[in-house]
Structures are given as C-alpha cells and as structure tokens.
Motif scaffolding. Structure first.
Motif, PDB file in Angstrom:
ATOM      1  N   ARG A 192       1.357   7.188  -6.696  1.00 54.28           N
ATOM      2  CA  ARG A 192       0.323   8.193  -6.902  1.00 54.28           C
ATOM      3  C   ARG A 192       0.680   9.558  -6.329  1.00 54.28           C
ATOM      4  NH1 ARG A 192      -0.876   3.518  -7.724  1.00 54.28           N
ATOM      5  NH2 ARG A 192      -2.649   2.815  -8.907  1.00 54.28           N
ATOM      6  N   GLY A 193       1.891   9.679  -5.784  1.00 54.96           N
ATOM      7  CA  GLY A 193       2.374  10.972  -5.330  1.00 54.96           C
ATOM      8  C   GLY A 193       1.988  11.372  -3.919  1.00 54.96           C
ATOM      9  N   TRP A 194       1.427  10.465  -3.136  1.00 56.07           N
ATOM     10  CA  TRP A 194       1.027  10.788  -1.764  1.00 56.07           C
ATOM     11  C   TRP A 194       2.176  10.621  -0.787  1.00 56.07           C
ATOM     12  CZ3 TRP A 194      -4.118  11.672   0.232  1.00 56.07           C
ATOM     13  CH2 TRP A 194      -5.063  11.850  -0.774  1.00 56.07           C
ATOM     14  N   LEU A 195       3.060   9.663  -1.057  1.00 57.25           N
ATOM     15  CA  LEU A 195       4.234   9.415  -0.219  1.00 57.25           C
ATOM     16  C   LEU A 195       5.483   9.533  -1.066  1.00 57.25           C
ATOM     17  CD1 LEU A 195       3.252   6.249   1.881  1.00 57.25           C
ATOM     18  CD2 LEU A 195       3.132   8.641   2.579  1.00 57.25           C
ATOM     19  N   ALA A 196       6.616   9.677  -0.381  1.00 54.12           N
ATOM     20  CA  ALA A 196       7.915   9.671  -1.050  1.00 54.12           C
ATOM     21  C   ALA A 196       8.722   8.521  -0.477  1.00 54.12           C
ATOM     22  CB  ALA A 196       8.644  10.988  -0.820  1.00 54.12           C
ATOM     23  N   GLU A 197       9.540   7.920  -1.309  1.00 60.05           N
ATOM     24  CA  GLU A 197      10.467   6.864  -0.874  1.00 60.05           C
ATOM     25  C   GLU A 197      11.868   7.356  -1.227  1.00 60.05           C
ATOM     26  OE1 GLU A 197      11.042   2.034  -1.193  1.00 60.05           O
ATOM     27  OE2 GLU A 197       9.892   3.060  -2.736  1.00 60.05           O
ATOM     28  N   GLU A 198      12.413   8.185  -0.351  1.00 68.74           N
ATOM     29  CA  GLU A 198      13.699   8.818  -0.626  1.00 68.74           C
ATOM     30  C   GLU A 198      14.860   7.842  -0.501  1.00 68.74           C
ATOM     31  OE1 GLU A 198      13.690  12.236   1.913  1.00 68.74           O
ATOM     32  OE2 GLU A 198      11.979  13.097   0.863  1.00 68.74           O
ATOM     33  N   ARG A 199      14.729   6.858   0.373  1.00 64.75           N
ATOM     34  CA  ARG A 199      15.694   5.760   0.498  1.00 64.75           C
ATOM     35  C   ARG A 199      14.905   4.474   0.347  1.00 64.75           C
ATOM     36  NH1 ARG A 199      16.991   8.213   5.726  1.00 64.75           N
ATOM     37  NH2 ARG A 199      16.176   6.252   6.498  1.00 64.75           N
ATOM     38  N   PRO A 200      15.496   3.418  -0.191  1.00 70.06           N
ATOM     39  CA  PRO A 200      14.755   2.169  -0.377  1.00 70.06           C
ATOM     40  C   PRO A 200      14.120   1.676   0.926  1.00 70.06           C
ATOM     41  CG  PRO A 200      16.858   2.051  -1.491  1.00 70.06           C
ATOM     42  CD  PRO A 200      16.869   3.320  -0.682  1.00 70.06           C
ATOM     43  N   VAL A 223      12.118   3.249   2.963  1.00 69.80           N
ATOM     44  CA  VAL A 223      11.832   4.281   3.969  1.00 69.80           C
ATOM     45  C   VAL A 223      10.875   5.289   3.347  1.00 69.80           C
ATOM     46  CG1 VAL A 223      12.798   6.044   5.491  1.00 69.80           C
ATOM     47  CG2 VAL A 223      14.102   3.961   5.015  1.00 69.80           C
ATOM     48  N   PHE A 224       9.690   5.401   3.938  1.00 65.94           N
ATOM     49  CA  PHE A 224       8.627   6.212   3.366  1.00 65.94           C
ATOM     50  C   PHE A 224       8.387   7.456   4.211  1.00 65.94           C
ATOM     51  CE2 PHE A 224       8.062   1.837   2.156  1.00 65.94           C
ATOM     52  CZ  PHE A 224       7.822   1.924   0.801  1.00 65.94           C
ATOM     53  N   LYS A 252       0.827  -1.213   0.000  1.00 65.56           N
ATOM     54  CA  LYS A 252       0.000   0.000   0.000  1.00 65.56           C
ATOM     55  C   LYS A 252       0.858   1.258   0.000  1.00 65.56           C
ATOM     56  CE  LYS A 252      -4.035  -2.143   2.092  1.00 65.56           C
ATOM     57  NZ  LYS A 252      -3.656  -3.492   1.737  1.00 65.56           N
ATOM     58  N   MET A 253       1.974   1.222   0.710  1.00 65.85           N
ATOM     59  CA  MET A 253       2.866   2.382   0.727  1.00 65.85           C
ATOM     60  C   MET A 253       3.477   2.612  -0.651  1.00 65.85           C
ATOM     61  SD  MET A 253       4.560   1.764   4.482  1.00 65.85           S
ATOM     62  CE  MET A 253       5.342   3.349   4.757  1.00 65.85           C
ATOM     63  N   LYS A 254       3.879   1.540  -1.328  1.00 68.27           N
ATOM     64  CA  LYS A 254       4.421   1.667  -2.691  1.00 68.27           C
ATOM     65  C   LYS A 254       3.356   2.237  -3.632  1.00 68.27           C
ATOM     66  CE  LYS A 254       8.556  -0.444  -2.562  1.00 68.27           C
ATOM     67  NZ  LYS A 254       9.784   0.093  -3.116  1.00 68.27           N
ATOM     68  N   TRP A 255       2.111   1.797  -3.446  1.00 68.36           N
ATOM     69  CA  TRP A 255       0.999   2.286  -4.261  1.00 68.36           C
ATOM     70  C   TRP A 255       0.833   3.792  -4.053  1.00 68.36           C
ATOM     71  CZ3 TRP A 255      -3.850   4.448  -3.348  1.00 68.36           C
ATOM     72  CH2 TRP A 255      -4.781   4.356  -4.383  1.00 68.36           C
ATOM     73  N   LEU A 256       0.947   4.242  -2.804  1.00 62.15           N
ATOM     74  CA  LEU A 256       0.829   5.669  -2.497  1.00 62.15           C
ATOM     75  C   LEU A 256       2.007   6.466  -3.057  1.00 62.15           C
ATOM     76  CD1 LEU A 256      -0.559   5.403   1.134  1.00 62.15           C
ATOM     77  CD2 LEU A 256      -1.784   6.250  -0.881  1.00 62.15           C
ATOM     78  N   VAL A 257       3.184   5.852  -3.132  1.00 64.96           N
ATOM     79  CA  VAL A 257       4.341   6.506  -3.752  1.00 64.96           C
ATOM     80  C   VAL A 257       4.060   6.727  -5.238  1.00 64.96           C
ATOM     81  CG1 VAL A 257       6.754   6.201  -4.449  1.00 64.96           C
ATOM     82  CG2 VAL A 257       6.063   5.696  -2.099  1.00 64.96           C
TER      83      VAL A 257
END
Length: 62
Positions: free
Chosen positions: A44-52, A54-55, A37-42
């Motif tokens: 769609r622009g809701w979350l960022a994954e700046e480091r592998p 880590v959201f 779900k976190m990857k899905w939000l990334v």
C-alpha cells in the motif's frame, strides 16, 4: 517519528526485530504476523522493502 524511523537508524528493521521492539514474544507465529502486516504496508506504499525482509519507511517523493 515512528518505531521504524526511530529504531532502525536508517538501516531498516526485520520483522523479528520490530516484534521485539513492540513487546511481542519472538515466537514464529508472532513474528510472521508482524511480517505479514509489514508486507501489507509495502503493497500500500507505507513501507519500503529495499532488501528482502528489511523494511524501512517509504520516503516521500519530491
């Protein structure tokens, strides 16, 4: 303020940490569901994954 903002302290959260904070068991299936779900939000622009793995909340542009 969301769970990621309140609990991450700016450093971001991993899926296992977020699952625990949401009251889910630390079973691989539960953690993988949260990660998915976190990857899905990334995507769609809701979350960022700046480091592998880590959201963080996406910062507003501007």
């Amino acid at each position: 303020m969301g769970v990621l903002e309140a609990e991450a302290g700016g450093a971001g959260l991993r899926a296992r940490e977020l699952a625990g904070r949401l009251g889910l068991e630390s079973l691989p299936a539960k953690v993988e569901g949260v990660r998915s779900k976190m990857k899905w939000l990334v995507e769609r622009g809701w979350l960022a994954e700046e480091r592998p793995g880590v959201f963080t909340p996406r910062r507003a542009a501007g």
